[in-house]
Design a protein around this motif. Structure first.
Motif, PDB file in Angstrom:
ATOM      1  N   LEU A 167      19.613 -45.003 -47.525  1.00 32.86           N
ATOM      2  CA  LEU A 167      19.896 -43.823 -46.734  1.00 32.86           C
ATOM      3  C   LEU A 167      20.835 -44.244 -45.611  1.00 32.86           C
ATOM      4  O   LEU A 167      20.509 -45.131 -44.815  1.00 32.86           O
ATOM      5  CB  LEU A 167      18.622 -43.216 -46.147  1.00 32.86           C
ATOM      6  CG  LEU A 167      17.701 -42.467 -47.116  1.00 32.86           C
ATOM      7  CD1 LEU A 167      16.401 -42.091 -46.418  1.00 32.86           C
ATOM      8  CD2 LEU A 167      18.382 -41.210 -47.647  1.00 32.86           C
ATOM      9  N   VAL A 168      22.022 -43.626 -45.546  1.00 33.94           N
ATOM     10  CA  VAL A 168      23.020 -43.962 -44.541  1.00 33.94           C
ATOM     11  C   VAL A 168      23.071 -42.840 -43.519  1.00 33.94           C
ATOM     12  O   VAL A 168      23.226 -41.664 -43.881  1.00 33.94           O
ATOM     13  CB  VAL A 168      24.405 -44.168 -45.178  1.00 33.94           C
ATOM     14  CG1 VAL A 168      25.429 -44.532 -44.106  1.00 33.94           C
ATOM     15  CG2 VAL A 168      24.341 -45.264 -46.228  1.00 33.94           C
ATOM     16  N   VAL A 169      22.936 -43.194 -42.249  1.00 37.35           N
ATOM     17  CA  VAL A 169      22.906 -42.218 -41.166  1.00 37.35           C
ATOM     18  C   VAL A 169      24.099 -42.441 -40.252  1.00 37.35           C
ATOM     19  O   VAL A 169      24.336 -43.563 -39.791  1.00 37.35           O
ATOM     20  CB  VAL A 169      21.596 -42.326 -40.355  1.00 37.35           C
ATOM     21  CG1 VAL A 169      21.562 -41.267 -39.264  1.00 37.35           C
ATOM     22  CG2 VAL A 169      20.388 -42.189 -41.266  1.00 37.35           C
ATOM     23  N   LEU A 170      24.866 -41.378 -40.012  1.00 41.24           N
ATOM     24  CA  LEU A 170      25.963 -41.406 -39.066  1.00 41.24           C
ATOM     25  C   LEU A 170      25.441 -40.946 -37.715  1.00 41.24           C
ATOM     26  O   LEU A 170      24.856 -39.870 -37.606  1.00 41.24           O
ATOM     27  CB  LEU A 170      27.098 -40.502 -39.527  1.00 41.24           C
ATOM     28  CG  LEU A 170      28.302 -40.377 -38.576  1.00 41.24           C
ATOM     29  CD1 LEU A 170      29.056 -41.694 -38.496  1.00 41.24           C
ATOM     30  CD2 LEU A 170      29.239 -39.256 -39.052  1.00 41.24           C
ATOM     31  N   THR A 171      25.627 -41.749 -36.681  1.00 40.36           N
ATOM     32  CA  THR A 171      25.088 -41.444 -35.358  1.00 40.36           C
ATOM     33  C   THR A 171      26.195 -41.438 -34.304  1.00 40.36           C
ATOM     34  O   THR A 171      27.296 -41.961 -34.527  1.00 40.36           O
ATOM     35  CB  THR A 171      24.013 -42.474 -34.943  1.00 40.36           C
ATOM     36  OG1 THR A 171      24.633 -43.770 -34.806  1.00 40.36           O
ATOM     37  CG2 THR A 171      22.924 -42.560 -36.001  1.00 40.36           C
ATOM     38  N   VAL A 172      25.873 -40.842 -33.182  1.00 36.08           N
ATOM     39  CA  VAL A 172      26.777 -40.808 -32.036  1.00 36.08           C
ATOM     40  C   VAL A 172      26.026 -41.356 -30.837  1.00 36.08           C
ATOM     41  O   VAL A 172      24.895 -40.946 -30.560  1.00 36.08           O
ATOM     42  CB  VAL A 172      27.265 -39.370 -31.747  1.00 36.08           C
ATOM     43  CG1 VAL A 172      28.095 -39.347 -30.475  1.00 36.08           C
ATOM     44  CG2 VAL A 172      28.075 -38.841 -32.917  1.00 36.08           C
ATOM     45  N   LYS A 173      26.664 -42.308 -30.141  1.00 42.49           N
ATOM     46  CA  LYS A 173      26.050 -42.918 -28.962  1.00 42.49           C
ATOM     47  C   LYS A 173      26.969 -42.736 -27.768  1.00 42.49           C
ATOM     48  O   LYS A 173      28.179 -42.993 -27.855  1.00 42.49           O
ATOM     49  CB  LYS A 173      25.795 -44.403 -29.203  1.00 42.49           C
ATOM     50  CG  LYS A 173      25.039 -45.080 -28.078  1.00 42.49           C
ATOM     51  CD  LYS A 173      24.694 -46.520 -28.424  1.00 42.49           C
ATOM     52  CE  LYS A 173      23.866 -47.162 -27.319  1.00 42.49           C
ATOM     53  NZ  LYS A 173      23.502 -48.575 -27.672  1.00 42.49           N
ATOM     54  N   SER A 174      26.412 -42.239 -26.662  1.00 45.47           N
ATOM     55  CA  SER A 174      27.201 -41.973 -25.466  1.00 45.47           C
ATOM     56  C   SER A 174      27.253 -43.192 -24.570  1.00 45.47           C
ATOM     57  O   SER A 174      26.231 -43.838 -24.297  1.00 45.47           O
ATOM     58  CB  SER A 174      26.621 -40.789 -24.683  1.00 45.47           C
ATOM     59  OG  SER A 174      26.657 -39.617 -25.481  1.00 45.47           O
ATOM     60  N   ARG A 175      28.468 -43.518 -24.123  1.00 44.92           N
ATOM     61  CA  ARG A 175      28.660 -44.620 -23.189  1.00 44.92           C
ATOM     62  C   ARG A 175      29.590 -44.134 -22.075  1.00 44.92           C
ATOM     63  O   ARG A 175      30.792 -43.897 -22.301  1.00 44.92           O
ATOM     64  CB  ARG A 175      29.285 -45.830 -23.872  1.00 44.92           C
ATOM     65  CG  ARG A 175      28.385 -46.505 -24.901  1.00 44.92           C
ATOM     66  CD  ARG A 175      29.092 -47.683 -25.557  1.00 44.92           C
ATOM     67  NE  ARG A 175      28.250 -48.335 -26.538  1.00 44.92           N
ATOM     68  CZ  ARG A 175      28.650 -49.339 -27.314  1.00 44.92           C
ATOM     69  NH1 ARG A 175      29.895 -49.798 -27.201  1.00 44.92           N
ATOM     70  NH2 ARG A 175      27.827 -49.881 -28.204  1.00 44.92           N
ATOM     71  N   ASP A 176      29.040 -43.974 -20.913  1.00 44.82           N
ATOM     72  CA  ASP A 176      29.821 -43.538 -19.749  1.00 44.82           C
ATOM     73  C   ASP A 176      30.605 -42.259 -20.061  1.00 44.82           C
ATOM     74  O   ASP A 176      31.826 -42.177 -19.887  1.00 44.82           O
ATOM     75  CB  ASP A 176      30.793 -44.645 -19.290  1.00 44.82           C
ATOM     76  CG  ASP A 176      30.054 -45.884 -18.879  1.00 44.82           C
ATOM     77  OD1 ASP A 176      28.932 -45.767 -18.386  1.00 44.82           O
ATOM     78  OD2 ASP A 176      30.624 -46.989 -19.064  1.00 44.82           O
ATOM     79  N   ARG A 177      29.879 -41.258 -20.580  1.00 45.14           N
ATOM     80  CA  ARG A 177      30.437 -39.936 -20.877  1.00 45.14           C
ATOM     81  C   ARG A 177      31.425 -39.958 -22.038  1.00 45.14           C
ATOM     82  O   ARG A 177      32.131 -38.980 -22.271  1.00 45.14           O
ATOM     83  CB  ARG A 177      31.087 -39.320 -19.639  1.00 45.14           C
ATOM     84  CG  ARG A 177      30.110 -39.092 -18.494  1.00 45.14           C
ATOM     85  CD  ARG A 177      30.799 -38.408 -17.348  1.00 45.14           C
ATOM     86  NE  ARG A 177      29.875 -38.156 -16.244  1.00 45.14           N
ATOM     87  CZ  ARG A 177      30.225 -37.575 -15.109  1.00 45.14           C
ATOM     88  NH1 ARG A 177      31.496 -37.173 -14.920  1.00 45.14           N
ATOM     89  NH2 ARG A 177      29.334 -37.385 -14.148  1.00 45.14           N
ATOM     90  N   LYS A 178      31.510 -41.048 -22.784  1.00 44.53           N
ATOM     91  CA  LYS A 178      32.379 -41.130 -23.956  1.00 44.53           C
ATOM     92  C   LYS A 178      31.500 -41.284 -25.185  1.00 44.53           C
ATOM     93  O   LYS A 178      30.496 -41.996 -25.167  1.00 44.53           O
ATOM     94  CB  LYS A 178      33.343 -42.284 -23.867  1.00 44.53           C
ATOM     95  CG  LYS A 178      34.338 -42.139 -22.729  1.00 44.53           C
ATOM     96  CD  LYS A 178      35.309 -43.318 -22.713  1.00 44.53           C
ATOM     97  CE  LYS A 178      36.325 -43.182 -21.575  1.00 44.53           C
ATOM     98  NZ  LYS A 178      37.278 -44.320 -21.558  1.00 44.53           N
ATOM     99  N   SER A 179      31.883 -40.622 -26.273  1.00 43.68           N
ATOM    100  CA  SER A 179      31.109 -40.687 -27.498  1.00 43.68           C
ATOM    101  C   SER A 179      31.671 -41.755 -28.401  1.00 43.68           C
ATOM    102  O   SER A 179      32.871 -41.816 -28.649  1.00 43.68           O
ATOM    103  CB  SER A 179      31.122 -39.335 -28.217  1.00 43.68           C
ATOM    104  OG  SER A 179      30.494 -38.359 -27.408  1.00 43.68           O
ATOM    105  N   VAL A 180      30.787 -42.625 -28.881  1.00 46.21           N
ATOM    106  CA  VAL A 180      31.193 -43.697 -29.790  1.00 46.21           C
ATOM    107  C   VAL A 180      30.459 -43.480 -31.104  1.00 46.21           C
ATOM    108  O   VAL A 180      29.234 -43.356 -31.135  1.00 46.21           O
ATOM    109  CB  VAL A 180      30.843 -45.087 -29.209  1.00 46.21           C
ATOM    110  CG1 VAL A 180      31.246 -46.175 -30.203  1.00 46.21           C
ATOM    111  CG2 VAL A 180      31.556 -45.282 -27.890  1.00 46.21           C
ATOM    112  N   VAL A 181      31.199 -43.420 -32.244  1.00 44.51           N
ATOM    113  CA  VAL A 181      30.597 -43.211 -33.552  1.00 44.51           C
ATOM    114  C   VAL A 181      30.278 -44.573 -34.188  1.00 44.51           C
ATOM    115  O   VAL A 181      31.124 -45.458 -34.221  1.00 44.51           O
ATOM    116  CB  VAL A 181      31.555 -42.406 -34.457  1.00 44.51           C
ATOM    117  CG1 VAL A 181      30.933 -42.226 -35.826  1.00 44.51           C
ATOM    118  CG2 VAL A 181      31.859 -41.055 -33.828  1.00 44.51           C
TER     119      VAL A 181
END
Length: 301
Positions: free
Chosen positions: A287-301
């Motif tokens: 199962l592959v999950v695409l996530t988004v992580k916020s770093r200093d108001r910037k979104s990193v995929v």
């Protein structure tokens, strides 16, 4: 409504009740007429011959079918509002068990009122929430050891309100516990009990039907059904159709069985990120999950 003990059927009309033998449906054995020109708005019965009738304008009548095939009115009470649905299903397991509790879902104040039998003394009240319209009511015992008793109310918007009945030491033997609201579909929910083997289940009929059952810990669980737009359902158990269901859907009448519900093993993995997409790779069993992580108001995929 079937009384297996007396081999009789009682059916409700706007004017009252009629009791007939199964082998001679054309002739009435007994009748009960609504007093004072009232109208029957809802009715329910069980295999022990207990009948609960709601009348237009706000009244509740308890009637018993005797061993001599008579319909005898026991008591009548006034309700604060008109009832949309009633139920007298016994919480005790076994054939021809007598109910000690019954319920009525009221229109105007959106509540389910519980009453003791045979006195119809008020026991408890369950709120359905704002703008809720009760359409179907069922007192359901989903386990053999009284740890999964529920008041189930199907609502007009496709939601189900499940209220747990917990054991207690009061005169009725239970207390009203927590309630849980679950969105099942978009049409009114109709509830019907049935069994798979010795395990009780409940079928929720609507545009997206579901089967309700209890886990080993008595928690309510839901399983999807491969059918759509089911308007009404009844459980049947005969030598030819054991543990089966009779379904009405899209203008057709169908007979079938529900496979034994599989217990799912759920394992939770905390990823501390916001999931956006998920895909299953069967060949790799991944199962592959695409996530988004916020770093200093910037979104990193």
């Amino acid at each position: 409504m079937l009384f297996r003990s007396n081999n009789c059927i009682v059916h409700a009309t706007a004017d009252g009740l009629t009791l007939t033998k199964i082998d001679s449906l054309s002739s009435a054995v007994a009748t009960w007429s609504v007093p004072d020109g009232g109208v029957v708005s809802a009715a329910a019965a069980n295999n022990a011959g207990q009948v609960l009738v709601a009348l237009g304008g706000g009244a509740l009548v308890y009637i018993e079918c005797t061993s001599t095939n008579e319909l005898k009115q026991q008591i009548k009470i006034d309700l604060p509002h008109e009832a949309a649905c009633v139920d007298v299903t016994p919480l005790q397991r076994g054939d021809n068990q007598r109910a000690t509790l019954c319920g009525a879902g009221l229109w105007r104040d959106a509540t389910v009122r519980l009453f003791a039998l045979p006195s119809l003394a008020p026991v408890a009240s369950v709120s359905l929430g704002p703008a809720a319209l009760p359409r179907s009511l069922l007192l359901a015992a989903l386990s053999a050891n009284d740890d999964a008793n529920y008041v189930l109310c199907g609502l007009g918007d496709g939601a189900l309100l499940a209220t747990r009945l917990d054991k207690s030491n009061d005169e009725h033997g239970f207390s009203v516990g927590a309630s849980k609201r679950v969105a099942l579909g978009t049409q009114a929910v109709q509830l019907a009990p049935f069994s798979i083997g010795d395990t009780p289940h409940v079928f929720a009929a609507l545009d997206r039907p579901a089967v309700l059952y209890a886990s080993e810990r008595g928690q309510l669980r839901f399983a999807n059904v491969d059918a759509r737009n089911v308007t009404c359902v009844a459980g049947i158990n005969t030598p030819l159709y054991q543990d089966s269901l009779c379904l009405c859907a899209d203008g057709e009448l169908s007979l079938g069985r529900v496979d034994r519900v599989q217990r799912l093993h759920v394992r939770t993995h905390h990823i501390d990120e916001s999931p956006r997409r998920i895909v299953h790779l069967p060949r790799s069993n991944l199962l592959v999950v695409l996530t988004v992580k916020s770093r200093d108001r910037k979104s990193v995929v």
